[in-house]
Write an enzyme that holds these catalytic residues in place. Structure first.
Site, mmCIF file in Angstrom:
data_model
loop_
_atom_site.group_PDB
_atom_site.id
_atom_site.type_symbol
_atom_site.label_atom_id
_atom_site.label_comp_id
_atom_site.label_asym_id
_atom_site.label_seq_id
_atom_site.Cartn_x
_atom_site.Cartn_y
_atom_site.Cartn_z
ATOM 1 N N LYS A 210 0.840 -1.204 0.000
ATOM 2 C CA LYS A 210 0.000 0.000 0.000
ATOM 3 C C LYS A 210 0.876 1.254 0.000
ATOM 4 O O LYS A 210 0.667 2.171 -0.788
ATOM 5 C CB LYS A 210 -0.896 -0.033 1.234
ATOM 6 C CG LYS A 210 -1.795 1.164 1.377
ATOM 7 C CD LYS A 210 -2.685 0.978 2.582
ATOM 8 C CE LYS A 210 -3.427 2.250 2.912
ATOM 9 N NZ LYS A 210 -4.320 2.080 4.063
ATOM 10 N N GLU A 216 10.945 -4.614 3.446
ATOM 11 C CA GLU A 216 10.993 -6.030 3.051
ATOM 12 C C GLU A 216 10.507 -6.211 1.614
ATOM 13 O O GLU A 216 11.126 -6.909 0.812
ATOM 14 C CB GLU A 216 10.096 -6.870 3.984
ATOM 15 C CG GLU A 216 10.586 -6.989 5.419
ATOM 16 C CD GLU A 216 10.050 -5.891 6.325
ATOM 17 O OE1 GLU A 216 9.701 -4.796 5.814
ATOM 18 O OE2 GLU A 216 9.996 -6.118 7.545
ATOM 19 N N GLY A 267 -4.231 -2.126 5.886
ATOM 20 C CA GLY A 267 -3.535 -3.318 5.407
ATOM 21 C C GLY A 267 -4.160 -4.617 5.889
ATOM 22 O O GLY A 267 -4.448 -5.518 5.102
ATOM 23 N N ARG A 268 -4.395 -4.720 7.196
ATOM 24 C CA ARG A 268 -4.878 -5.991 7.748
ATOM 25 C C ARG A 268 -6.335 -6.267 7.408
ATOM 26 O O ARG A 268 -6.848 -7.345 7.692
ATOM 27 C CB ARG A 268 -4.634 -6.026 9.253
ATOM 28 C CG ARG A 268 -5.237 -4.866 10.013
ATOM 29 C CD ARG A 268 -4.670 -4.808 11.432
ATOM 30 N NE ARG A 268 -5.076 -3.622 12.178
ATOM 31 C CZ ARG A 268 -4.459 -2.460 12.143
ATOM 32 N NH1 ARG A 268 -3.421 -2.288 11.340
ATOM 33 N NH2 ARG A 268 -4.882 -1.444 12.882
ATOM 34 N N GLU A 354 -3.074 -6.262 16.084
ATOM 35 C CA GLU A 354 -2.632 -4.957 15.585
ATOM 36 C C GLU A 354 -3.773 -3.946 15.715
ATOM 37 O O GLU A 354 -3.554 -2.752 15.872
ATOM 38 C CB GLU A 354 -2.163 -5.063 14.125
ATOM 39 C CG GLU A 354 -1.249 -3.914 13.720
ATOM 40 C CD GLU A 354 -0.496 -4.161 12.412
ATOM 41 O OE1 GLU A 354 0.700 -3.851 12.347
ATOM 42 O OE2 GLU A 354 -1.109 -4.652 11.459
ATOM 43 N N HIS A 385 -2.338 -32.901 20.166
ATOM 44 C CA HIS A 385 -1.138 -33.675 20.497
ATOM 45 C C HIS A 385 -0.004 -32.747 20.880
ATOM 46 O O HIS A 385 1.165 -33.157 20.877
ATOM 47 C CB HIS A 385 -0.743 -34.546 19.304
ATOM 48 C CG HIS A 385 -1.812 -35.535 18.958
ATOM 49 N ND1 HIS A 385 -1.797 -36.831 19.392
ATOM 50 C CD2 HIS A 385 -2.969 -35.383 18.265
ATOM 51 C CE1 HIS A 385 -2.883 -37.456 18.952
ATOM 52 N NE2 HIS A 385 -3.622 -36.591 18.276
ATOM 53 N N LYS A 500 10.910 -0.110 13.588
ATOM 54 C CA LYS A 500 11.367 0.220 12.227
ATOM 55 C C LYS A 500 12.430 1.307 12.273
ATOM 56 O O LYS A 500 13.443 1.242 11.575
ATOM 57 C CB LYS A 500 10.193 0.741 11.381
ATOM 58 C CG LYS A 500 9.225 -0.308 10.914
ATOM 59 C CD LYS A 500 8.270 0.329 9.906
ATOM 60 C CE LYS A 500 7.004 -0.470 9.741
ATOM 61 N NZ LYS A 500 5.970 0.204 8.976
HETATM 62 C C1 G6Q Z 1 -1.584 -3.634 8.531
HETATM 63 C C2 G6Q Z 1 -0.339 -2.971 8.708
HETATM 64 C C3 G6Q Z 1 0.872 -3.665 8.131
HETATM 65 C C4 G6Q Z 1 1.061 -3.448 6.637
HETATM 66 C C5 G6Q Z 1 2.477 -3.899 6.256
HETATM 67 C C6 G6Q Z 1 2.735 -3.771 4.787
HETATM 68 O O1 G6Q Z 1 -2.647 -3.159 8.839
HETATM 69 O O2 G6Q Z 1 -0.443 -1.674 8.287
HETATM 70 O O3 G6Q Z 1 0.900 -5.048 8.399
HETATM 71 O O4 G6Q Z 1 0.094 -4.129 5.915
HETATM 72 O O5 G6Q Z 1 3.402 -3.160 6.986
HETATM 73 O O6 G6Q Z 1 2.567 -2.464 4.383
HETATM 74 P P1 G6Q Z 1 2.548 -2.069 2.884
HETATM 75 O O7 G6Q Z 1 1.352 -2.703 2.248
HETATM 76 O O8 G6Q Z 1 2.486 -0.570 2.857
HETATM 77 O O9 G6Q Z 1 3.817 -2.596 2.276
#
Ligand code: G6Q
Length: 532
Positions: A210, A216, A267-268, A354, A385, A500
């Site tokens: 996003k 990463e 994002g989530r 989160e 188990h 971060k």
């Molecule tokens: C979710 C968070 C987080 C995010 C990641 C990836 O709600 O904001 O998990 O989705 O950090 O972010 P980008 O999509 O911006 O790479």
């Protein structure tokens, strides 16, 4: 819009505190009579929630209903879906955003609640449909004119967990000759292992971010581009992007196709946007993705019901609050009796922790009540188990949420000793719920089960794309409704920032562009870890 009220100020909370002095005892011999099991059952979108094994009675349910009404949970839910700015903290700098993931699946309504956002979702869906048609027809193909068989999604956090969990859940419905793979972590060994298993010439790489700036993801994008170049392949024919409008990745010239997610989708909560849509549509087909959206939409509608006994997401939210705030439980185990849901607990862990792992209210003050619990889980019967020992006899009470299905996905089964494997799976799930509730007396204290440990069973017919969409929205809505009740902002994630910033300092020092005093803990840590 309803005024946001602090949890501690809700009158119903006082009533619930009173009721929590003598909660229902599940360990009594007659604690689960047939009428209770029949009555404490709620249904929506093909799922039944059996909640007789919660430590509740009618008075508790009535007080939970009052809590929901007094806190205006459904008004807030509607406001969210209509585009109110829910992502904010009054009086402090905050993200100040709408929260409109539900608009992605409001595409089935004649009168969507947030028409502009739904129109944008429809536009993205139309782009996806036409892109997938080109992939199917071979109009989009590699330089040799061969069709693509694999989509590799590169993304992390919300840009990975939901799509990956849904893909694994629905792999059974893959189109012939199609599959998906995922790289999230910046661990080079993961990328190397995943890439080694792919025929890159037939792979589309879907970079999902996003912000378009996640360390990463951008690193792994470079790694994927390098792998393509090494294989003599032209990245321009293999790379697809999903990103926010205006992000550093929003550069159509660099990608074969680009899709947008909008800033009102967290994002989530983004699995039903293009973040999930592109890879799921490629691997399962566009129609399967639409079915998933339909399931999610119908669960969004089911969450409008005022009566908590008929509103699955709200009921699950309130039962969770009862266990967390009034019975003092610190964690929740999500235990799917479906191997396909292997990564669903991990997705929920992010979505819940989160969202609701917060200690400041939306009014800007420290909370004086418990907020989100620790969420974890693994599929059963494997878990039986492993860690179920603690669920049954540990010193910590862990409410369990069992999830199962009456029918398997593949329909290939075996009858051994008079029962199928699917029957064994479901029987084990029900048995665990019973064992936690009723326990067992024994002269030997080590063989004694105290019981009185709460759980619910969520059972559906079969794990289809529709059911998966409904299950996803059930939990997304439960989490948002709990956040409303705790009066916290479930839609930001400031708690991930500090790490971060510090990682950037360490990387700066390792790259020789950041001056660190030799006495700074960063310098000593790098030295002690043998990294410099
Ligand atoms: C979710 C968070 C987080 C995010 C990641 C990836 O709600 O904001 O998990 O989705 O950090 O972010 P980008 O999509 O911006 O790479």
């Amino acid at each position: 819009m309803t005024t946001w009220k602090d949890f501690a100020d809700l009158k119903a909370a006082r009533k619930l505190e009173e009721l929590a002095r003598s909660p229902y005892n599940l360990a009594r011999p007659d604690s689960l009579p047939p009428e209770r099991i029949a009555e404490y059952k709620a249904s929506a979108c093909g799922f039944d929630l059996l909640y007789a094994a919660q430590r509740i009675n009618d008075s508790v349910l009535a007080a939970l209903q009052e809590l929901a009404d007094e806190a205006g949970l459904l008004e807030q839910y509607e406001a969210m879906r209509r585009g109110a700015v829910m992502n904010r903290i009054v009086g402090h700098a905050s993200e100040e955003r709408q929260v409109l993931h539900t608009a992605c699946r409001d595409v089935f309504s004649d009168a969507p609640l947030a028409p502009e956002a739904t129109a944008q979702a429809e536009e993205q869906l139309a782009r996806l449909k036409s892109f997938l048609a080109d992939v199917d027809s071979g109009a989009v193909c590699n330089e040799q004119g061969e069709t693509f068989t694999t989509m590799l999604q590169v993304g992390i956090g919300g840009s990975d967990l939901g799509p990956r969990a849904l893909y694994l859940a629905l792999e059974k419905y893959r189109l012939p000759g199609r599959k998906a793979a995922f790289i999230a972590n910046v661990d080079p060994d993961d990328a190397a292992a995943v890439l080694a298993g792919l025929d890159l010439s037939r792979t589309l790489i879907n970079v999902v971010s996003k912000s378009g700036s996640t360390l990463e993801t951008r690193t792994n994008e470079e790694l994927a581009r390098a792998a393509l170049a090494e294989a003599g392949l032209n990245p321009a024919r293999h790379l697809v992007a999903v990103t926010g409008a205006g992000s550093p990745m929003d550069d159509p010239a660099k990608y074969l196709a680009s899709f947008h997610m909008h800033d009102y989708i967290g994002g989530r909560y983004s699995a039903t946007s293009m973040v999930g849509g592109v890879t799921l549509g490629f691997a399962l087909g566009y129609d399967a993705f639409i079915e998933l959206l339909r399931g999610a939409h119908e669960m969004d509608k089911a969450a409008e019901e005022q009566d908590i006994r008929s509103n699955l997401p709200l009921l699950m939210a309130l039962l969770g609050i009862w266990n967390r705030n009034f019975l003092g439980c610190n964690t929740v185990a999500v235990l799917p009796y479906s191997q396909a849901l292997l990564r669903f607990p991990a997705h929920l862990q992010q979505c819940d922790m989160e969202s609701n792992g917060k200690q400041v209210s939306r009014l800007g003050s420290p909370v004086t009540w418990k907020t989100g619990p620790i969420v974890w889980g693994e599929p059963g019967t494997n878990g039986q188990h492993a860690f179920y020992q603690l669920l049954h006899q540990g010193a910590e009470i862990v409410p369990a949420e069992f999830i199962g299905f009456r029918r398997s996905q593949h329909g290939r089964d075996i009858t051994v000793n008079g029962t199928t494997s699917q029957q064994k799976l479901v029987a084990n799930m029900l048995a665990q719920s019973l064992a936690m509730a009723q326990g067992r007396e024994h002269d030997n204290p080590n063989k004694c089960f105290s019981g009185n440990r709460p759980s619910s069973v969520l059972i559906g017919e079969q794990l289809t794309p529709y059911a998966m969409g409904a299950l996803l929205a059930l939990y997304e809505n439960r989490i948002a409704l709990q956040g409303f009740c705790w009066n916290i902002n479930s839609f930001d994630q400031e708690g991930v920032q500090l790490g971060k910033v510090l990682a950037d300092r360490l990387l700066g020092a390792m790259a020789g562009v950041q001056e660190l005093s030799p006495d700074a803990p960063e310098s000593s840590l790098l030295k002690a870890a043998g990294m410099v």
